[in-house]
Design an enzyme around this catalytic site. Structure first.
Site, mmCIF file in Angstrom:
data_model
loop_
_atom_site.group_PDB
_atom_site.id
_atom_site.type_symbol
_atom_site.label_atom_id
_atom_site.label_comp_id
_atom_site.label_asym_id
_atom_site.label_seq_id
_atom_site.Cartn_x
_atom_site.Cartn_y
_atom_site.Cartn_z
ATOM 1 N N GLY A 1 -1.517 2.429 3.977
ATOM 2 C CA GLY A 1 -2.702 2.153 3.165
ATOM 3 C C GLY A 1 -3.848 1.674 4.033
ATOM 4 N N GLY A 2 -4.040 0.362 4.110
ATOM 5 C CA GLY A 2 -5.198 -0.231 4.779
ATOM 6 C C GLY A 2 -5.458 0.299 6.178
ATOM 7 N N ASN B 1 -2.923 6.746 2.752
ATOM 8 C CA ASN B 1 -3.312 6.629 1.341
ATOM 9 C C ASN B 1 -4.570 5.766 1.287
ATOM 10 O OD1 ASN B 1 -3.554 6.139 -1.387
ATOM 11 N ND2 ASN B 1 -1.714 4.860 -1.534
ATOM 12 N N TRP B 2 -5.692 6.415 1.053
ATOM 13 C CA TRP B 2 -6.961 5.682 1.056
ATOM 14 C C TRP B 2 -7.171 4.896 -0.241
ATOM 15 C CZ3 TRP B 2 -11.338 9.200 3.561
ATOM 16 C CH2 TRP B 2 -11.066 9.337 4.935
ATOM 17 N N GLY C 1 0.060 -4.334 1.353
ATOM 18 C CA GLY C 1 -1.201 -5.055 1.491
ATOM 19 C C GLY C 1 -1.058 -6.546 1.717
ATOM 20 N N GLU D 1 8.561 1.843 -0.427
ATOM 21 C CA GLU D 1 7.458 0.896 -0.282
ATOM 22 C C GLU D 1 7.761 -0.369 -1.083
ATOM 23 O OE1 GLU D 1 3.520 2.930 0.725
ATOM 24 O OE2 GLU D 1 3.759 3.109 -1.431
HETATM 25 C C1 PEP Z 1 0.468 1.669 0.174
HETATM 26 O O1 PEP Z 1 0.023 1.099 -0.804
HETATM 27 O O2 PEP Z 1 0.889 2.841 0.091
HETATM 28 C C2 PEP Z 1 0.502 0.944 1.425
HETATM 29 C C3 PEP Z 1 1.469 1.210 2.240
HETATM 30 O O3 PEP Z 1 -0.480 0.011 1.639
HETATM 31 P P1 PEP Z 1 -0.667 -0.949 2.925
HETATM 32 O O4 PEP Z 1 -0.346 -0.116 4.150
HETATM 33 O O5 PEP Z 1 -2.086 -1.367 2.898
HETATM 34 O O6 PEP Z 1 0.301 -2.049 2.760
#
Ligand code: PEP
Length: 250
Positions: free
Chosen positions: A230-231, A9-10, A169, A163
């Site tokens: 995400g990141g 997920n960008w 994040g 999540e």
């Molecule tokens: C997200 O928001 O879907 C996520 C998993 O972000 P991160 O991996 O950056 O925690």
């Protein structure tokens, strides 16, 4: 056997130069043993779908409007996502729920719209830190599942992401036991709702600070069928390491 899924997920990241990260990832994984998905910002969707055509990597949207078309400035319909080359869409992400006030009912109507045009959906659930501290995790996730997921879903069309909001994040990750507890609960709810075969077939992703360093530990947990990242999905090198860790868990 559920096929594992690594979904990136960008979020609101990525200009034209980011397309090269995705093609690098595709080059590194010409024949993966798992499904790989990238959900870029809407501005890159069409070009990314073109760049990845013929590769093993699918592309998806990050949200869609429940209506087919109309006076909804700034919004994107499910049909527009599909027309741009998306095969999937993330719905009900906690950032959409928090920043745009999306309710379970809003998410459910978006899921219906997405399914109607042939998209597969990733429905996001997860508790806040305060809710976990109050012992409300399963109640919160259970209510999100009941409210956000419409009837009639199949294992082919529905993916659930767990999540925890406090893990997104932040670098904080639940323990394997905590993840197992929630994923097992989601599995049981899916079986109760859709029957044994469909419930066992629905993939459940973990999301929240997944990195190359912790991926293998998370993927060893029962009922973790992959990750929503995400990141660490923004760079081909780190997402590729996570993809490899997931392949190694198969
Ligand atoms: C997200 O928001 O879907 C996520 C998993 O972000 P991160 O991996 O950056 O925690």
């Amino acid at each position: 056997m559920r096929r594992k899924l690594a979904a990136g997920n960008w979020k609101m990241n990525g200009l034209s130069g980011a397309l090269a990260e995705a093609t690098r990832l595709a080059d590194a994984h010409p024949a993966p043993r798992i499904d790989i998905l990238i959900c870029p910002p809407a501005t890159l969707l069409s070009r990314l779908a073109g760049a990845l055509k013929g590769s093993a990597i699918a592309v998806g949207g990050q949200d869609c409007h429940p209506a087919d078309a109309g006076a909804h400035t700034g919004d994107i319909s499910a049909a527009m996502l599909a027309d741009a080359g998306a095969g999937h869409v993330i719905l009900g992400h906690s950032e959409r729920r928090a920043d745009h006030g999306e309710t379970d009912e809003d998410v459910r109507s978006r899921v219906r719209a997405a399914i109607a045009v042939g998209l597969r959906v990733i429905v996001c659930t997860g508790e806040s830190g305060a809710e976990r501290d109050a012992g409300e995790t399963l109640a919160v996730v259970g209510a999100q599942l009941a409210g956000s997921v419409p009837d009639g879903m199949t294992a082919k069309t529905l993916v659930i992401a767990y999540e925890p909001v406090w893990a997104i994040g932040t670098g904080q990750v639940p323990t394997p036991d905590q993840i197992a507890g929630v994923h097992g609960f989601i599995r049981s709810r899916m079986i109760r709702r859709f029957g044994e075969e469909t419930g066992q077939g629905i993939r459940i992703l973990y999301g929240g600070s997944v990195t190359p360093d912790n991926a293998a530990r998370i993927f060893a947990v029962a009922d973790v069928d992959g990750a929503l990242v995400g990141g660490a999905s923004l760079k081909a090198s780190s997402f590729s390491s996570i993809v490899r860790a997931l392949e190694a868990s198969v």
